[in-house]
Design a protein around this motif. Structure first.
Motif, PDB file in Angstrom:
ATOM      1  N   THR A 181      -4.712   0.967  -2.857  1.00 57.10           N
ATOM      2  CA  THR A 181      -4.804   1.064  -1.391  1.00 57.10           C
ATOM      3  C   THR A 181      -3.777   2.052  -0.860  1.00 57.10           C
ATOM      4  N   ILE A 182      -4.226   2.868   0.108  1.00 58.83           N
ATOM      5  CA  ILE A 182      -3.345   3.829   0.768  1.00 58.83           C
ATOM      6  C   ILE A 182      -3.429   3.593   2.265  1.00 58.83           C
ATOM      7  N   GLU A 183      -2.294   3.624   2.930  1.00 57.79           N
ATOM      8  CA  GLU A 183      -2.273   3.533   4.392  1.00 57.79           C
ATOM      9  C   GLU A 183      -1.936   4.908   4.954  1.00 57.79           C
ATOM     10  N   ALA A 184      -2.833   5.416   5.799  1.00 60.52           N
ATOM     11  CA  ALA A 184      -2.670   6.764   6.358  1.00 60.52           C
ATOM     12  C   ALA A 184      -2.796   6.713   7.876  1.00 60.52           C
ATOM     13  N   GLN A 185      -2.001   7.524   8.550  1.00 59.07           N
ATOM     14  CA  GLN A 185      -2.091   7.609  10.004  1.00 59.07           C
ATOM     15  C   GLN A 185      -3.321   8.381  10.452  1.00 59.07           C
ATOM     16  N   PHE A 243      -4.929   3.784   9.252  1.00 54.10           N
ATOM     17  CA  PHE A 243      -6.120   3.341   8.537  1.00 54.10           C
ATOM     18  C   PHE A 243      -5.753   2.822   7.147  1.00 54.10           C
ATOM     19  N   LEU A 244      -6.461   1.809   6.710  1.00 53.08           N
ATOM     20  CA  LEU A 244      -6.347   1.321   5.343  1.00 53.08           C
ATOM     21  C   LEU A 244      -7.451   1.968   4.515  1.00 53.08           C
ATOM     22  N   VAL A 245      -7.059   2.639   3.472  1.00 54.05           N
ATOM     23  CA  VAL A 245      -7.996   3.366   2.624  1.00 54.05           C
ATOM     24  C   VAL A 245      -8.037   2.700   1.251  1.00 54.05           C
ATOM     25  N   GLU A 246      -9.182   2.124   0.924  1.00 58.35           N
ATOM     26  CA  GLU A 246      -9.359   1.501  -0.384  1.00 58.35           C
ATOM     27  C   GLU A 246      -9.930   2.545  -1.334  1.00 58.35           C
ATOM     28  N   SER A 278     -13.508   2.911   0.846  1.00 58.26           N
ATOM     29  CA  SER A 278     -13.674   2.582   2.263  1.00 58.26           C
ATOM     30  C   SER A 278     -12.458   3.023   3.055  1.00 58.26           C
ATOM     31  N   VAL A 279     -12.706   3.313   4.327  1.00 56.88           N
ATOM     32  CA  VAL A 279     -11.643   3.606   5.287  1.00 56.88           C
ATOM     33  C   VAL A 279     -11.881   2.729   6.508  1.00 56.88           C
ATOM     34  N   ARG A 280     -10.881   1.892   6.845  1.00 54.40           N
ATOM     35  CA  ARG A 280     -10.990   1.020   8.008  1.00 54.40           C
ATOM     36  C   ARG A 280      -9.713   1.128   8.830  1.00 54.40           C
ATOM     37  N   ALA A 313       0.835  -1.197   0.000  1.00 52.59           N
ATOM     38  CA  ALA A 313       0.000   0.000   0.000  1.00 52.59           C
ATOM     39  C   ALA A 313       0.872   1.251   0.000  1.00 52.59           C
ATOM     40  N   GLU A 314       0.447   2.251  -0.713  1.00 49.07           N
ATOM     41  CA  GLU A 314       1.099   3.558  -0.640  1.00 49.07           C
ATOM     42  C   GLU A 314       0.866   4.121   0.758  1.00 49.07           C
ATOM     43  N   LYS A 315       1.836   4.869   1.284  1.00 52.20           N
ATOM     44  CA  LYS A 315       1.706   5.384   2.647  1.00 52.20           C
ATOM     45  C   LYS A 315       1.814   6.911   2.667  1.00 52.20           C
ATOM     46  N   THR A 316       1.024   7.501   3.557  1.00 53.73           N
ATOM     47  CA  THR A 316       1.107   8.942   3.799  1.00 53.73           C
ATOM     48  C   THR A 316       0.710   9.193   5.239  1.00 53.73           C
ATOM     49  N   ASP A 317       1.055  10.365   5.741  1.00 51.71           N
ATOM     50  CA  ASP A 317       0.691  10.668   7.124  1.00 51.71           C
ATOM     51  C   ASP A 317      -0.796  10.970   7.239  1.00 51.71           C
ATOM     52  N   THR A 318      -1.263  11.920   6.426  1.00 48.33           N
ATOM     53  CA  THR A 318      -2.662  12.348   6.524  1.00 48.33           C
ATOM     54  C   THR A 318      -3.302  12.298   5.149  1.00 48.33           C
ATOM     55  N   LEU A 319      -4.453  11.647   5.077  1.00 50.11           N
ATOM     56  CA  LEU A 319      -5.219  11.599   3.836  1.00 50.11           C
ATOM     57  C   LEU A 319      -6.443  12.491   3.981  1.00 50.11           C
TER      58      LEU A 319
END
Length: 417
Positions: free
Chosen positions: A122-126, A114-117, A104-106, A3-9
Motif C-alpha cells: 500500500t502507498i499513500e499519495a497526495q 489517496f490510498l493506493v493498493e 485500486s486508488v481510493r 503504508a509507504e508515502k509519497t507526494d505524487t504517484l
C-alpha cells in the motif's frame, strides 16, 4: 502495516509517465512511477513487427535527448522507440518500479490524499497521475459472431503475415494501423479487403517538409483552425516504408479491395455502408486543403522550398471505388481472418474515485486536471489538443500538470503568520 508515502504517484511508465517524472523532478516534487510491465511496454507487445514511429526522429522525441543512431528524417522502428524511453528514464533517473500493478486508488478517509493498493503493498499519495496512455483495452465492434468460423484479432495482436492462417484477410479500419497492415499483407501475397470509414488524410510530406513540420507552422497541432466535427476521425498518415502518404486509390490499384464501413453481419455475409466515395472525397478535400495552406505559407513568408506539382494529382479510381461493394460473402471471398484496426477504449477500473469521471465513464477533466482534486490524467487523445497523444505533445502536457501540482502544493503548505 504502515503504508509507504509519497507526494505524487504516477501510474504508467510509457511516454506519459516518463515525461511526468522529468517535470516533477525538475520542480523538486517527491514522486514514484509504477509500471505493471516494463518501461514502454506498449511499444513491444501491442505493436506488429514492422511498425515504425508515425513521425521522423527529429520530431518524435522529447526535447532533451536525440536519437544517437537514427537519422533525423528516419522513422524509428518500434524496438528503437522502446529503447529510447528506457534510455530517457535512465538519463533523468526516474524513480520507476516495474512489475508493480496498481489494484485500486481510493480517497483517504478524514485526511487528504489517496490510498493506493498495489501488487507490492500500500502507498499513500497526495496526488495520483493516471499516465496509462491511450492504448489501454483493444476495442472492436461485435459485428461478426465468435462462432462464425472466422479468426478475429485486434490490430494490437497482429505481428506479421506468416502468423495468420492461410487465406484472404479483411482489415477493418482506415487509420494508420489499418492501412499499414493491409499493405503489408498485400505485399506478402495475401488477398486483402480494407473497410474504411471517415478519415483525415494529410500528405506525408510536401515540398521537402514532413507533415509534422507543416502541422507546426500551420497551427494544426493546436487545432485552432480545425473543424471540431473532424477531430476524432481516423488519422491516416504513415511512416511505413520510409514514410508515405496514405492513398486509398493507390491501395486499390495494388490489388487491395477498398470498401466502405462494415455495418452488419447475417448468415456469413457482411453489409457494407454506402459511404466509401463520400468519405474518400472528404479525405481528398482535407489533403488538398493542406497543400493550399502550405503554398500560401511559403509565398507569404518568402521561403525557398521546391515546388511539387505531382502532389496535386489525384490518381484515377480503381474498380473497387468505381463500383463499391455493398455486401461481402466471407466464405466466397476466401476470408479466414478479420483484423480489427478500430482503436482502443479506456480502462480506469483501478481508479475508484467517482468524481474523476463523467456518467459515461470517460475522464472528467480540463487539460488533464481532474474534476476530482488531486487526480490528473496524462497521455489521452485531445487532452489539450491534437498533439496530446503524440510524443512531443505529451511532454508539454506533463509540464503543465507538474506546474499545477507545484501550485497546489504551495496552497497546502501555506500558513498564516
Amino acid at each position: 502495516m504502515t503504508a509507504e508515502k509519497t507526494d505524487t504517484l504516477v501510474v504508467g511508465a510509457g511516454q506519459a509517465g516518463i515525461a511526468m517524472s522529468e517535470h516533477l523532478t525538475a520542480m523538486g516534487i517527491p514522486h514514484l512511477v509504477l509500471e505493471r510491465n516494463r518501461v514502454a511496454e506498449a511499444w513491444r507487445s501491442q505493436r506488429w513487427d514492422s511498425l515504425v514511429a508515425n513521425g521522423p526522429a527529429w520530431h518524435d522525441r522529447f526535447p532533451h535527448m536525440e536519437f544517437d543512431d537514427v537519422g533525423p528524417d528516419v522513422f524509428p522502428p518500434k524496438e528503437r522507440m522502446a529503447k529510447y524511453f528506457e534510455d530517457y528514464a535512465r538519463m533523468i533517473d526516474a524513480p520507476i518500479r516495474t512489475g508493480v500493478e496498481v489494484k485500486s486508488v481510493r480517497r483517504c478517509d478524514g485526511r487528504p490524499g489517496f490510498l493506493v493498493e498495489t501488487a507490492d503493498g500500500t502507498i499513500e499519495a497526495q496526488r495520483v497521475v493516471a499516465a496509462t496512455g491511450p492504448f489501454q483495452v483493444p476495442s472492436f465492434p461485435k459485428i461478426v459472431p465468435e462462432d462464425a468460423g472466422i479468426a478475429q484479432i485486434h490490430s494490437s495482436q497482429y505481428r506479421n503475415p506468416d502468423k495468420l492462417a492461410p487465406g484472404a484477410v479483411l482489415v477493418v479500419g482506415g487509420g494508420a494501423s489499418g492501412c499499414q497492415i493491409a499493405e503489408e499483407l498485400r505485399l506478402a501475397g495475401r488477398e486483402v479487403y480494407l473497410s474504411i470509414g471517415e478519415h483525415y488524410r494529410p500528405p506525408r510530406s510536401y515540398r521537402d517538409r514532413d507533415y509534422v513540420w507543416w502541422l507546426g507552422v500551420l497551427g494544426k497541432w493546436d487545432e485552432i483552425k480545425i473543424d471540431s466535427k473532424k477531430k476524432h476521425v481516423a488519422f491516416a498518415v504513415s511512416g511505413y516504408d520510409g514514410g508515405r502518404t496514405v492513398d486509398f486509390r493507390r491501395l486499390g490499384h495494388m490489388g487491395i479491395t477498398v470498401m466502405g464501413m462494415t455495418e452488419g453481419y447475417a448468415d456469413g455475409v457482411l453489409s457494407i455502408a454506402d459511404d466509401l466515395v463520400p468519405n474518400m472525397l472528404e479525405g481528398d478535400r482535407a489533403y488538398l486543403e493542406v497543400l493550399r495552406e502550405a503554398d500560401e505559407y511559403v509565398e507569404r513568408n518568402g521561403i525557398d522550398l521546391p515546388l511539387e506539382p505531382e502532389a496535386w494529382e489525384i490518381v484515377a479510381d480503381p474498380e473497387c471505388v468505381k463500383t463499391p461493394i455493398r455486401e461481402l460473402d466471407l466464405a466466397a471471398a476466401g476470408i479466414t481472418t478479420i483484423i480489427w484496426a478500430t482503436g482502443f477504449k479506456f480502462d480506469f477500473g483501478w481508479l475508484q474515485v467517482p468524481g474523476a469521471f463523467r456518467e459515461d465513464g470517460t475522464p472528467f477533466h480540463k487539460r488533464g486536471i481532474s474534476a476530482e482534486t488531486g487526480i490528473y490524467f496524462l497521455g489521452l487523445p485531445e487532452l489539450t489538443n491534437r498533439a496530446s497523444s503524440f510524443i512531443y505533445g505529451c511532454w508539454y502536457d506533463a509540464k503543465y500538470l507538474a506546474t499545477h501540482i507545484g501550485v497546489q502544493r504551495n496552497y497546502v503548505a501555506y500558513e498564516k503568520s
